[in-house]
Write a protein that holds these residues in place. Structure first.
Motif, short mmCIF file in Angstrom:
data_model
loop_
_atom_site.label_atom_id
_atom_site.label_comp_id
_atom_site.label_asym_id
_atom_site.label_seq_id
_atom_site.Cartn_x
_atom_site.Cartn_y
_atom_site.Cartn_z
N ARG A 82 39.33 43.06 40.31
CA ARG A 82 38.49 44.12 40.87
C ARG A 82 37.37 43.55 41.71
N ASP A 130 38.73 42.81 45.05
CA ASP A 130 38.93 44.04 45.81
C ASP A 130 37.60 44.54 46.40
N LEU A 131 36.54 44.47 45.60
CA LEU A 131 35.23 44.94 46.07
C LEU A 131 34.71 44.11 47.23
N ILE A 141 36.60 45.39 50.22
CA ILE A 141 36.16 46.74 50.58
C ILE A 141 34.79 46.70 51.26
N LEU A 157 27.39 51.13 47.82
CA LEU A 157 28.63 50.91 47.09
C LEU A 157 28.51 51.46 45.68
N VAL A 206 41.00 51.05 47.86
CA VAL A 206 40.09 52.18 47.61
C VAL A 206 40.82 53.25 46.81
N CYS A 235 40.94 52.40 43.24
CA CYS A 235 39.65 52.62 42.57
C CYS A 235 39.44 54.08 42.20
N PHE A 276 33.48 53.11 42.80
CA PHE A 276 33.62 51.66 42.63
C PHE A 276 32.92 51.22 41.34
#
Length: 366
Positions: A181, A184-185, A188, A199, A248, A251, A262
């Motif tokens: 994760r 991924d953040l 993003i 965020l 996204v 999430c 998020f």
């Protein structure tokens, strides 16, 4: 009032109101004693309580903050508290009447070396409010903040440290070894340009898939502070590129509209310290800050050919001049096209297309 020479050879100045003793001070020279006496006369003429001038800044700050927090917005109260925390112990121990504009300027200069210019301006406004209150309470004659200025910080493009697309993918791949994760953040944030506080504040309802996938940025949630409006004080829409659309959507799966979009890998609210720990940030991020992910996104948009006005809207910049700093950092599309033309092989002649080594009769000096 009187100035007299002491047996020690020093000069003593005494201030009285009627028969009541108010203040006194001893100086090495008669000139210093008389200058101090004149200042006290001016203070008395201005109806200033000379005894109050001797109160330490620290005690007056406590009185001011108690009164002020009843009349200002929560965010302003937080700024006031943050300003007080950043004042040195030496400054707050000073008698309020002894603080000059030079002392305030030194404080601002110190803050400027540590914090963003916008933050220093907010702290200065709080400090000005405090000393203005001191004037109204007859502790001092004038506000020493009035003669100070916040040092300007030129936001030089060289200070930006965006990641290239290649570096971004490398960083994400490294972090993915520790936390899916968190990786991924990183992607993003680096494709949407969201600030960390934004965020944290985005909800599932702020993610729309039609007519095109976008995030509607309405709020910011700085850590330790109540949710507030965005830095630009207005909502904006940020497109979700194909590179991160699936991330996204993942999430958002299984969450209600009001839930944070998020979250961490455990579903908890995002916190920078927890995120950095999960991502092994120091060893993974190539010496970048979290905020450099926003710089990465803006540079990525411009490098892909998105015009500056559109980038300004996506990033939420109040002024196009801020966006232009990134343009200067990258160079414009015209700059890159011109460089490509210069580097095109096979064209070695002059401006009129003559072959290399050929003579041009119209060229001076030949």
């Amino acid at each position: 009032m009187a100035v007299r020479k002491e047996p020690s050879g020093r000069w003593r100045a005494v201030v009285k109101q009627g028969r009541r003793y108010v203040d006194g001070a001893t100086f090495n020279t008669q000139r210093e004693a008389k200058a101090w006496e004149q200042r006290q006369k001016a203070a008395l003429a201005g109806a200033v309580d000379l005894a109050a001038r001797k109160q330490p800044v620290r005690s007056l700050l406590l009185m001011w903050i108690e009164e002020r927090k009843q009349t200002v917005a929560t965010t302003t109260a937080h700024t006031d508290a943050a300003m007080i925390q950043r004042l040195s112990a030496a400054f707050t121990a000073r008698a309020v009447g002894s603080v000059t504009d030079r002392d305030v300027q030194r404080v601002l200069n110190t803050w400027s070396g540590k914090y963003a210019e916008a933050s220093v301006r907010r702290f200065r406004a709080s400090l000005a409010s405090f000393f203005g209150w001191c004037v109204s309470e007859r502790c001092i004659e004038s506000n020493p903040v009035s003669g100070s200025q916040v040092p300007r910080k030129d936001a030089e493009p060289g200070r930006m440290k965006p990641l290239t697309e290649t570096e971004l993918e490398q960083v994400a791949a490294t972090i993915r070894e520790f936390d899916e994760r968190a990786a991924d953040l990183v992607l993003i944030a680096s494709w949407t340009g969201l600030r960390w506080s934004e965020l944290r504040a985005i909800t599932v309802a702020d993610f729309s898939r039609v007519p095109v996938p976008v995030l509607v940025v309405r709020r910011a949630a700085p850590e330790g502070v109540a949710v507030k409006t965005t830095k630009g004080r207005r909502a904006r829409t940020v497109p979700v590129a194909d590179r991160v659309l699936r991330l996204v959507e993942a999430c958002a799966d299984g969450k209600a509209g009001d839930d944070p979009l998020f979250t961490s890998s455990t579903g908890a609210r995002l916190h920078a310290s927890g995120f950095k720990k999960a991502a092994h940030w120091k060893q993974s991020a190539k010496a970048r800050r979290i905020h450099d992910l926003r710089h990465t996104a803006i540079c990525l948009w411009l490098a892909r050919g998105v015009d500056a006005a559109t980038v300004q809207a996506w990033a939420g910049h109040a002024s196009i001049s801020t966006t232009n700093l990134y343009v200067q950092h990258l160079g414009t599309v015209a700059d890159r096209a011109g460089l490509d033309r210069l580097n095109t092989p096979g064209h070695t002649g002059g401006t009129h297309g003559e072959e290399d080594g050929a003579s041009n009769a119209n060229t001076p000096g030949r």
